[in-house]
Design a protein around this motif. Structure first.
Motif, mmCIF file in Angstrom:
data_model
loop_
_atom_site.group_PDB
_atom_site.id
_atom_site.type_symbol
_atom_site.label_atom_id
_atom_site.label_comp_id
_atom_site.label_asym_id
_atom_site.label_seq_id
_atom_site.Cartn_x
_atom_site.Cartn_y
_atom_site.Cartn_z
ATOM 1 N N ALA A 169 32.794 13.325 6.653
ATOM 2 C CA ALA A 169 33.897 13.166 5.695
ATOM 3 C C ALA A 169 33.415 13.262 4.249
ATOM 4 N N TYR A 170 32.147 12.924 4.024
ATOM 5 C CA TYR A 170 31.589 12.945 2.667
ATOM 6 C C TYR A 170 30.910 14.257 2.315
ATOM 7 N N MET A 171 30.759 15.116 3.300
ATOM 8 C CA MET A 171 29.977 16.336 3.102
ATOM 9 C C MET A 171 30.928 17.526 3.094
ATOM 10 N N GLU B 198 25.843 16.342 14.006
ATOM 11 C CA GLU B 198 24.841 15.279 14.025
ATOM 12 C C GLU B 198 25.081 14.204 12.969
ATOM 13 N N VAL B 199 25.793 14.545 11.907
ATOM 14 C CA VAL B 199 25.973 13.559 10.830
ATOM 15 C C VAL B 199 27.049 12.523 11.160
ATOM 16 N N GLY B 200 27.805 12.762 12.223
ATOM 17 C CA GLY B 200 28.813 11.777 12.639
ATOM 18 C C GLY B 200 29.825 11.512 11.536
ATOM 19 N N PRO B 201 30.087 10.245 11.239
ATOM 20 C CA PRO B 201 31.151 9.927 10.262
ATOM 21 C C PRO B 201 30.844 10.398 8.842
ATOM 22 N N TRP B 202 29.567 10.685 8.523
ATOM 23 C CA TRP B 202 29.235 11.188 7.184
ATOM 24 C C TRP B 202 29.911 12.532 6.895
ATOM 25 N N TYR C 249 23.814 20.868 11.378
ATOM 26 C CA TYR C 249 23.872 19.431 11.705
ATOM 27 C C TYR C 249 25.283 18.860 11.527
#
Lengths: 190, 190
Positions: A167-169, A161-165, A158
């Motif tokens: 950066a946090y993952m 699929e998480v898009g801008p997230w 994914y």
């Protein structure tokens, strides 16, 4: 932390059940997905764990007890799973891993090893002299690293699929050059 | 891979059971062990997942459906678990996480979301405009990254015990500066 056989065994006996809960009945597309060319899928990792049970961990325990440093361990074939019947469903591999692990832990228990045995030594074909304690500890760590790898392989599906997230993952941003890379984050050479 | 709600849900519902099998009845020393100063233990991670269920994922789904871009999500407090009663055994946290997740997935199901809802948008306080599809995908990836983290935290407890095998266990060589480091390998900011 100091390795205690009871604790090491407790972790080793959980691994098949953890993997069954992670992978059983997942869509085939997920089970066979990788992190990119020349990296392993969850299916490949379970196959690799099966080979470890058959040819690596317990056989090496026995080698130390029987031969000490007079005979080197057999090298482990980390690509053996790619020569197996790859049409078998993951559920069959998971069941096989569980059976083998149970049998190996029963055999380990019957050896009645104690801390006095831990300094006994054997010869790893690449690492040289290793102790029984290091071997048993590595069996545990090897399991845990592959659980970590399986979670990461699934997470990466994914990544877009998480898009801008993203950066946090941080896990999505680990790149694995190839599954056999010793400098990477995966253990592949038991 | 394209996010499908049925598959995302299938992974989300497994996480509590996977963590129960990994952590229940492990010695307290293992459950509370970290990767070093200012990093999280398995206990801390489960506490963090509980807070995500209560304050983050499903509430944000509802925010998108109710308010769209007219109201920003509440910022997530990633240290909330450190202000809870930390004498509770991990088993109680695991049960609580399982209950909350079951309740949230039932509520998610009752929303009868379909692919037509996926492009609906909301405002993340730091990331800006995000879609429902990105939010749901991130919920899944967040779970998987924390399973990966828990395996790594456990593995590191034997970092010294494995001796020369450490060279083969890449996971042991990942250093985490602090649990809140966005550039690290952990996701901590949902």
């Amino acid at each position: 932390m100091e390795m205690k056989l009871s604790e090491a065994t407790q972790i080793l006996e959980r691994t098949p059940v953890v993997l069954i809960h992670m992978l059983r009945d997942l869509p085939e597309e997920w089970v066979r997905a990788t992190e990119g060319d020349n990296t392993w899928s969850c299916y490949d990792v379970v196959g690799h764990l099966i080979h470890g049970e058959v040819t690596d961990w317990l056989p090496r325990v026995r080698m130390i007890l029987e031969y000490g440093e007079s005979r080197s361990f057999e090298p482990f074939d980390r690509l053996a799973q790619f020569r197996e019947d790859r049409t078998q469903p993951i559920e069959r591999l998971l069941d096989r891993f569980k059976e083998l692990r149970e049998r190996n832990l029963a055999a380990l228990s019957s050896l009645r090893l104690g801390a006095a045995d831990f300094p006994r030594t054997g010869i790893h074909p690449a690492l040289g002299t290793v102790t029984l304690k290091q071997l048993l500890s590595s069996w545990v760590v090897h399991d845990l690293t592959h659980i970590s790898q399986i979670s990461r392989v699934l997470a990466k599906q994914y990544a877009a699929e998480v898009g801008p997230w993203k950066a946090y993952m941080g896990i999505l941003n680990i790149s694995i050059d190839r599954s056999g890379d010793r400098s990477g984050v995966d253990p592949v050479m038991p």
